[in-house]
Design an enzyme around this catalytic site. Sequence first.
Site, PDB file in Angstrom:
ATOM      1  N   TRP A 148       0.811  -1.224   0.000  1.00 33.26           N
ATOM      2  CA  TRP A 148       0.000   0.000   0.000  1.00 33.26           C
ATOM      3  C   TRP A 148       0.842   1.271   0.000  1.00 33.26           C
ATOM      4  O   TRP A 148       0.309   2.365  -0.113  1.00 33.26           O
ATOM      5  CB  TRP A 148      -0.932   0.001   1.211  1.00 33.26           C
ATOM      6  CG  TRP A 148      -2.029  -1.005   1.138  1.00 33.26           C
ATOM      7  CD1 TRP A 148      -2.372  -1.793   0.073  1.00 33.26           C
ATOM      8  CD2 TRP A 148      -2.961  -1.327   2.173  1.00 33.26           C
ATOM      9  NE1 TRP A 148      -3.444  -2.587   0.390  1.00 33.26           N
ATOM     10  CE2 TRP A 148      -3.834  -2.322   1.683  1.00 33.26           C
ATOM     11  CE3 TRP A 148      -3.153  -0.882   3.479  1.00 33.26           C
ATOM     12  CZ2 TRP A 148      -4.873  -2.865   2.441  1.00 33.26           C
ATOM     13  CZ3 TRP A 148      -4.177  -1.418   4.243  1.00 33.26           C
ATOM     14  CH2 TRP A 148      -5.029  -2.394   3.729  1.00 33.26           C
ATOM     15  N   HIS A 163      12.985  -1.792  -1.430  1.00 34.07           N
ATOM     16  CA  HIS A 163      12.096  -1.300  -2.487  1.00 34.07           C
ATOM     17  C   HIS A 163      12.781  -0.128  -3.195  1.00 34.07           C
ATOM     18  O   HIS A 163      13.419   0.696  -2.544  1.00 34.07           O
ATOM     19  CB  HIS A 163      10.749  -0.876  -1.899  1.00 34.07           C
ATOM     20  CG  HIS A 163       9.723  -0.650  -2.965  1.00 34.07           C
ATOM     21  ND1 HIS A 163       9.709   0.489  -3.739  1.00 34.07           N
ATOM     22  CD2 HIS A 163       8.714  -1.431  -3.411  1.00 34.07           C
ATOM     23  CE1 HIS A 163       8.716   0.394  -4.615  1.00 34.07           C
ATOM     24  NE2 HIS A 163       8.103  -0.761  -4.441  1.00 34.07           N
ATOM     25  N   GLU A 196      11.796  -5.728  -9.547  1.00 32.44           N
ATOM     26  CA  GLU A 196      10.971  -4.551  -9.792  1.00 32.44           C
ATOM     27  C   GLU A 196      11.702  -3.580 -10.706  1.00 32.44           C
ATOM     28  O   GLU A 196      12.481  -2.742 -10.234  1.00 32.44           O
ATOM     29  CB  GLU A 196      10.676  -3.857  -8.464  1.00 32.44           C
ATOM     30  CG  GLU A 196       9.827  -4.689  -7.521  1.00 32.44           C
ATOM     31  CD  GLU A 196       8.844  -3.797  -6.803  1.00 32.44           C
ATOM     32  OE1 GLU A 196       7.657  -4.114  -6.831  1.00 32.44           O
ATOM     33  OE2 GLU A 196       9.273  -2.776  -6.253  1.00 32.44           O
ATOM     34  N   GLY A 207       4.681   1.827 -10.800  1.00 36.07           N
ATOM     35  CA  GLY A 207       3.758   2.954 -10.717  1.00 36.07           C
ATOM     36  C   GLY A 207       3.586   3.718 -12.021  1.00 36.07           C
ATOM     37  O   GLY A 207       3.047   4.824 -12.044  1.00 36.07           O
ATOM     38  N   SER A 249       3.409  -2.362 -12.009  1.00 35.68           N
ATOM     39  CA  SER A 249       2.177  -2.149 -12.764  1.00 35.68           C
ATOM     40  C   SER A 249       1.422  -3.440 -13.091  1.00 35.68           C
ATOM     41  O   SER A 249       0.873  -3.598 -14.193  1.00 35.68           O
ATOM     42  CB  SER A 249       2.468  -1.357 -14.052  1.00 35.68           C
ATOM     43  OG  SER A 249       2.986  -0.092 -13.728  1.00 35.68           O
TER      44      SER A 249
END
Length: 222
Positions: free
Chosen positions: A8, A100, A149, A155, A185
């Site tokens: 989130w 991340h 990622e 995003g 995504s």
Amino acid sequence: MKYFIANWKSNKTINEVNDWMTTFLNLFNNKIKTYLENNDISIIIAPPYPFLMVIKEYIKTLKNVFISTQDISSFDPGSYTGEVAGNTLQNLVDFAIIGHSERRSHLKESDELLFIKEKQAFTYNIKTIYCVRNENDPFPQTSTLITYEPITAIGTGNNEDVKSVISMKTKLNIPNHIPFIYGGSVTRKNVKLYLDSGKIDGFLIGKASLDPNHFFEIISKL
Ligand code: PGA
């Protein structure tokens, strides 16, 4: 086992969290219940820190539904204002996301720092969702899950094509026992392509996880 991780990021209020959880759990049908019961899927929810315990209460009777932090302190417990140590998190959370790309770029987290964070998680029995951006980012062998990622896909709405994701899996040379996760995504529209490849063990989902209906639809594509 397929992993569906809701990241989130820095989103949601307490009311929104209660709404999300109520809606999400009401969507559980026999198919998903059976998957969870048979260890076919794991659902991991990574909210901002203040909501961890709220969510833990909602999921306490559910098998294979877990909570994760989005970070972990590199410090031992002590005088480190604002930090949340592994010692604090142990026995409360199941996983921690480490490395991340948003933390690597906005907070300048280095590989060296991230390896210390991994060590903290390991010390306190917290499983890790370790993120790499490409084959140049090293990962600790103790990581529970490795997440690829690509920054161009996070995003942006530009998910990376399946072939490139699989070719990165090969380049990363991940030990067989560590599941390989893709993030960037992922939506209910494109997740099936990755699932059908049979080479991707799960997904780290940002934007599309903010809506419980979308997140559930993604899981239901299995
Ligand atoms: P996204 O985020 O799904 O919004 O691209 C993925 C992530 O950064 O975890």
